[in-house]
Write a protein that holds these residues in place. Structure first.
Motif, short mmCIF file in Angstrom:
data_model
loop_
_atom_site.label_atom_id
_atom_site.label_comp_id
_atom_site.label_asym_id
_atom_site.label_seq_id
_atom_site.Cartn_x
_atom_site.Cartn_y
_atom_site.Cartn_z
N GLU A 132 0.81 -1.20 0.00
CA GLU A 132 0.00 0.00 0.00
C GLU A 132 0.86 1.26 0.00
OE1 GLU A 132 -3.49 0.35 2.33
OE2 GLU A 132 -3.69 -1.81 2.64
N THR A 133 0.25 2.33 -0.48
CA THR A 133 0.84 3.66 -0.45
C THR A 133 -0.02 4.52 0.49
OG1 THR A 133 1.46 3.42 -2.77
CG2 THR A 133 1.55 5.62 -1.85
N PRO A 134 0.59 5.22 1.44
CA PRO A 134 2.02 5.24 1.73
C PRO A 134 2.44 4.05 2.59
CG PRO A 134 0.89 6.74 3.20
CD PRO A 134 -0.16 6.20 2.27
N ASP A 135 3.74 3.78 2.61
CA ASP A 135 4.26 2.74 3.47
C ASP A 135 5.18 3.39 4.52
OD1 ASP A 135 6.46 3.47 2.01
OD2 ASP A 135 6.97 1.46 1.33
N GLY A 353 12.94 14.54 8.25
CA GLY A 353 12.05 14.30 9.38
C GLY A 353 10.62 14.05 8.96
N HIS A 354 9.70 14.34 9.89
CA HIS A 354 8.28 14.12 9.66
C HIS A 354 7.56 15.45 9.78
CE1 HIS A 354 8.77 9.69 11.19
NE2 HIS A 354 9.37 9.91 10.03
N VAL A 355 7.16 16.03 8.67
CA VAL A 355 6.38 17.28 8.73
C VAL A 355 4.94 17.00 9.12
CG1 VAL A 355 7.86 18.51 7.10
CG2 VAL A 355 5.95 17.14 6.24
N THR A 356 4.54 15.76 9.02
CA THR A 356 3.25 15.30 9.50
C THR A 356 3.38 13.82 9.83
OG1 THR A 356 0.90 15.02 8.97
CG2 THR A 356 2.46 14.80 7.17
N LYS A 357 2.62 13.35 10.78
CA LYS A 357 2.72 11.96 11.20
C LYS A 357 1.74 11.06 10.47
CE LYS A 357 4.53 12.93 15.83
NZ LYS A 357 4.32 12.74 17.29
N THR A 358 0.67 11.64 9.96
CA THR A 358 -0.34 10.86 9.27
C THR A 358 -0.22 11.06 7.77
OG1 THR A 358 -1.96 12.66 9.36
CG2 THR A 358 -1.93 11.12 11.21
N ARG A 359 -0.97 10.27 7.02
CA ARG A 359 -1.03 10.44 5.57
C ARG A 359 -1.62 11.81 5.26
NH1 ARG A 359 -5.34 9.25 2.35
NH2 ARG A 359 -6.28 8.04 4.04
N VAL A 360 -1.00 12.52 4.35
CA VAL A 360 -1.46 13.86 4.03
C VAL A 360 -1.58 14.03 2.52
CG1 VAL A 360 0.88 14.86 3.99
CG2 VAL A 360 -1.09 16.34 4.39
N ALA A 374 1.08 14.25 -2.17
CA ALA A 374 0.61 13.21 -1.25
C ALA A 374 1.80 12.47 -0.66
CB ALA A 374 -0.30 12.23 -1.97
N THR A 375 1.59 11.90 0.52
CA THR A 375 2.63 11.09 1.17
C THR A 375 2.85 9.82 0.37
OG1 THR A 375 1.80 11.90 3.29
CG2 THR A 375 3.38 10.06 3.33
N TYR A 376 4.12 9.53 0.05
CA TYR A 376 4.49 8.33 -0.69
C TYR A 376 5.09 7.28 0.24
CZ TYR A 376 6.31 5.69 -4.75
OH TYR A 376 6.58 4.73 -5.70
N SER A 377 5.95 7.72 1.17
CA SER A 377 6.58 6.81 2.11
C SER A 377 7.11 7.62 3.29
CB SER A 377 7.74 6.06 1.43
OG SER A 377 8.29 5.09 2.30
#
Length: 490
Positions: A132-135, A353-360, A374-377
């Motif tokens: 699945e995307t994102p992983d 790093g992580h600019v967001t923790k969830t899928r965005v 969109a978040t890819y990984s």
């Protein structure tokens, strides 16, 4: 069987310096170490004589994308001595699996789904793994960021997202009117002709939308179109909507959720291993001449090859560069010179790093350099985003600083560590991304596409019914062409 990895340079297009093209496009593919080392090397298929008399091959296939590889595999399994000619030094066409910052990524076609019957049958046939995307380190939940009136709105609650989803549903409300049977354009042909000149942007302009809704709908429509909204037929976007079942969830899952765990190249390799056609890479074709009882294919190097039938799996934007005798249908050549509407960019962005923790997902007006993101990984110390934009010339997408400046409209603290894309519109063997027809094309060109001529058969993934322009459509087109060849040759 030799494996077709993709990690060496490809030829630069005419009119663009090699250094400039490679800077924009990155390295293209080749064959695994110890396989096809020479520029014009070939892999022999089984020792098989042509069934037809007086020819080198029963079938010659032009183009090594999914359409061509499918046609070559099926032709071999139908008992024909088959040669596959590919201009690049790799197979895959407008799919390309490569490494980016420690991740296996796709620079072209990527996502597959069980609503796509031809590619999913191959997944089942070869027992290929999907993911699945994102992983990675993505926490549950999702958010939508919208650039509107100079500010970034963060939507992460159902009551915030519902009006946006409602607007997108409204944009596609008439899809069933044109595509009640999305694998049969003739079923609603009169309705299709009525809407033929309607472009994807005109539908948005007629809608009564809030500023946030308008940005979201325009960005989503431009992401599907992969070109300026005024240059793509609304019928094309509505076809995407109808194919998986006419819902936002179905379209997202079909076109952006599941991909090959080991890359699109994993299916290419399985097909080649299964069919074992003879393959010649770095072999552009100059001309195709039908002689009545056979066809002569002349390569750019001047070699003449004969076959009982030829299958053309080349992208529509480049097929007219091959000289056909008798001449290619004038309207097919005209459409290729005009080019389809797929002129955009797919960009991969590595962020510290992580600019967001969830899928965005993040959207902006189509004039913004990063209009659909969109978040890819997500890894321990970085995030990979994928961006689809309608214009590859908005900014210099090889410039990390320029990309970072645009990305900070969504994420003010973002630090871009790497970027990568493939310049498909400049690639001499593609001249575009995925195929979407322009306004007016159904009436003008549709009946001329994919028409066989004597012993020359057309099996291009850019044409046909259903998921054309996708991996699925390419596999379907290549397989159908191989079946028509079998009917002709017996």
């Amino acid at each position: 069987m030799k494996q077709y990895t993709q990690d060496r340079e490809s030829a630069a297009p005419q009119g663009v310096s090699r250094r400039g093209f490679m800077r924009r496009a990155g390295a293209a593919g080749a064959v695994a170490a110890g396989a096809l080392g020479a520029a014009n090397a070939a892999t022999p298929g089984p020792q098989r004589k042509a069934r037809a008399k007086g020819v080198d091959y029963d079938v010659i296939v032009l183009g090594g994308g999914f359409a061509g590889v499918t046609a070559a595999r099926d032709s071999m399994k139908n008992g024909y001595k088959t040669l596959l000619l590919e201009a690049r030094d790799r197979l895959g066409g407008r799919t390309w699996t490569k490494e980016f910052e420690g991740h296996k990524v796709e620079m072209g076609g990527t996502w597959i789904h069980w609503t796509q019957p031809f590619v999913w049958s191959e997944v089942q046939r070869y027992k290929l793994e999907v993911e699945e995307t994102p992983d990675g380190k993505v926490e549950p939940g999702a958010e939508l960021r919208v650039l509107v009136d100079g500010r970034c709105e963060v939507l992460n609650k159902l009551e915030q997202l519902a009006p946006v989803l409602g607007a997108i549903n409204k944009y596609f409300a008439d899809a069933g009117q044109y595509w009640e049977r999305p694998y049969d354009a003739s079923f609603q042909w009169s309705e299709i002709l009525k809407a033929d000149k309607l472009n994807a942007g005109q539908v948005v302009q007629k809608m009564n939308l809030t500023p946030i809704q308008r940005v979201a709908v325009e960005a989503y429509a431009a992401g599907l179109s992969h070109g300026p909204l005024e240059q793509v037929s609304y019928l094309e976007n509505s076809r995407w909507w109808a194919l998986p079942g006419s819902s936002m969830t179905a379209l997202h899952d079909s076109c952006g959720r599941y991909k090959f765990k080991h890359g699109t190249v994993s299916l290419i390799n399985k097909m080649v291993e299964d069919g074992r056609p003879e393959i010649r890479l770095s072999t552009p074709v100059k001309s195709v001449e039908e002689k009545g009882d056979h066809v002569v294919v002349t390569t750019a190097s001047g070699q003449h090859l004969t076959a009982a039938a030829v299958i053309v799996g080349l992208p529509m934007n480049v097929v007219h560069n091959v000289q056909f005798m008798p001449a290619l249908d004038p309207l097919v050549a005209e459409a290729g010179r005009e080019r389809h509407a797929g002129t955009g960019i797919k960009l991969l962005i590595k962020v510290k790093g992580h600019v967001t923790k969830t899928r965005v997902s993040a959207v902006a007006p189509p004039t913004h350099p990063l209009s659909f993101l969109a978040t890819y990984s997500m890894a321990e110390d970085h995030t990979i985003f994928v961006m689809f934009g309608p214009d590859p010339k908005h900014i210099d997408y090889t410039d990390k600083a320029a990309v970072q400046k645009a990305l900070r409209d969504y994420f003010p603290e973002a630090v871009v560590e790497a970027v990568d894309h493939q310049a498909w519109t400049e690639d001499p063997y593609a001249r575009g991304t995925w195929c979407n027809y322009k306004p007016g094309w159904f009436a003008k060109y549709y009946e001329h596409f994919q028409k066989d001529r004597g012993r020359v058969f057309f099996g291009q993934g850019d044409h046909g019914e259903g998921w054309r322009g996708f991996i699925d459509g390419a596999i379907g087109a290549g397989g159908a062409a191989a079946l028509r060849v079998k009917t002709r040759l017996g």
